[in-house]
Design a protein around this motif. Structure first.
Motif, PDB file in Angstrom:
ATOM      1  N   GLY A  85      12.335  -1.600  -0.020  1.00  9.42           N
ATOM      2  CA  GLY A  85      12.226  -2.123  -1.365  1.00  9.42           C
ATOM      3  C   GLY A  85      11.004  -1.541  -2.058  1.00  9.42           C
ATOM      4  N   PHE A  86      10.829  -1.907  -3.317  1.00 11.80           N
ATOM      5  CA  PHE A  86       9.684  -1.386  -4.056  1.00 11.80           C
ATOM      6  C   PHE A  86       9.268  -2.371  -5.135  1.00 11.80           C
ATOM      7  N   VAL A  91       4.320   3.045  -8.031  1.00 10.35           N
ATOM      8  CA  VAL A  91       5.082   2.072  -7.247  1.00 10.35           C
ATOM      9  C   VAL A  91       4.391   1.750  -5.930  1.00 10.35           C
ATOM     10  N   GLU A  92       4.768   0.606  -5.398  1.00  5.28           N
ATOM     11  CA  GLU A  92       4.429   0.241  -4.031  1.00  5.28           C
ATOM     12  C   GLU A  92       5.749   0.201  -3.273  1.00  5.28           C
ATOM     13  N   LEU A  93       5.883   1.059  -2.275  1.00  7.06           N
ATOM     14  CA  LEU A  93       7.112   1.114  -1.485  1.00  7.06           C
ATOM     15  C   LEU A  93       6.928   0.326  -0.198  1.00  7.06           C
ATOM     16  N   GLN A  94       7.887  -0.529   0.095  1.00  3.70           N
ATOM     17  CA  GLN A  94       7.924  -1.217   1.376  1.00  3.70           C
ATOM     18  C   GLN A  94       8.899  -0.437   2.260  1.00  3.70           C
ATOM     19  N   MET A  95       8.353   0.168   3.294  1.00  4.42           N
ATOM     20  CA  MET A  95       9.156   1.010   4.165  1.00  4.42           C
ATOM     21  C   MET A  95       9.780   0.168   5.277  1.00  4.42           C
ATOM     22  N   ARG A  96      10.916   0.607   5.781  1.00  3.25           N
ATOM     23  CA  ARG A  96      11.619  -0.130   6.838  1.00  3.25           C
ATOM     24  C   ARG A  96      10.811  -0.218   8.132  1.00  3.25           C
ATOM     25  N   ASP A  97       9.891   0.734   8.335  1.00  2.00           N
ATOM     26  CA  ASP A  97       9.077   0.709   9.555  1.00  2.00           C
ATOM     27  C   ASP A  97       7.831  -0.171   9.423  1.00  2.00           C
ATOM     28  N   GLY A  98       7.703  -0.884   8.288  1.00  2.00           N
ATOM     29  CA  GLY A  98       6.599  -1.803   8.097  1.00  2.00           C
ATOM     30  C   GLY A  98       5.447  -1.249   7.267  1.00  2.00           C
ATOM     31  N   ARG A  99       5.428   0.054   7.029  1.00  2.00           N
ATOM     32  CA  ARG A  99       4.363   0.639   6.210  1.00  2.00           C
ATOM     33  C   ARG A  99       4.548   0.246   4.745  1.00  2.00           C
ATOM     34  N   THR A 100       3.437   0.283   4.025  1.00  2.00           N
ATOM     35  CA  THR A 100       3.447   0.138   2.574  1.00  2.00           C
ATOM     36  C   THR A 100       2.777   1.375   2.006  1.00  2.00           C
ATOM     37  N   ILE A 140       1.623  14.959  -2.083  1.00  2.36           N
ATOM     38  CA  ILE A 140       3.035  14.617  -2.274  1.00  2.36           C
ATOM     39  C   ILE A 140       3.740  14.525  -0.924  1.00  2.36           C
ATOM     40  N   GLN A 141       4.435  13.410  -0.726  1.00  2.00           N
ATOM     41  CA  GLN A 141       5.256  13.207   0.466  1.00  2.00           C
ATOM     42  C   GLN A 141       6.712  13.075   0.041  1.00  2.00           C
ATOM     43  N   LEU A 142       7.597  13.748   0.769  1.00  4.61           N
ATOM     44  CA  LEU A 142       9.039  13.586   0.563  1.00  4.61           C
ATOM     45  C   LEU A 142       9.527  12.499   1.500  1.00  4.61           C
ATOM     46  N   LEU A 143      10.147  11.477   0.946  1.00  2.70           N
ATOM     47  CA  LEU A 143      10.617  10.339   1.729  1.00  2.70           C
ATOM     48  C   LEU A 143      12.121  10.199   1.579  1.00  2.70           C
TER      49      LEU A 143
END
Length: 93
Positions: free
Chosen positions: A86-87, A31-40, A76-79
């Protein structure tokens, strides 16, 4: 309840967003995650996340969840689910 989260959610809209992420982020999905802080972030979902009840720092009870994302070269990152805006599905690993 001993589980803590930095933020919890009680509104129907927020919980619906968390549930949509829960059901959309399948195990072993790239997946590609769009984070609320602007990161992808691009990575593989390790295990489908679960929306659960947590307590926030002020002891308010509400919903949140975490997803483990395996990011190539990083590990591995826990988010927290509420940090994901969104994704996009990129395939399976």
């Amino acid at each position: 309840m001993g589980r803590r989260a930095p933020r919890v959610h009680t509104s129907q809209d927020s919980i619906a967003h968390l549930n949509a992420l829960q059901f959309g982020l399948d195990s072993e999905l790239l997946v590609e995650l769009q984070m609320r802080d602007g990161r992808t972030l691009i990575g593989t979902v390790v295990e489908r996340p679960a929306v659960q009840l947590f307590l926030d720092p002020q002891d308010n009870e509400g919903s949140n969840g975490q997803v483990a994302l395996d990011i190539s070269g990083t590990g591995i990152q826990l988010l927290w689910l509420d940090e994901i805006a969104g994704f996009s599905r990129l395939g399976t690993s």
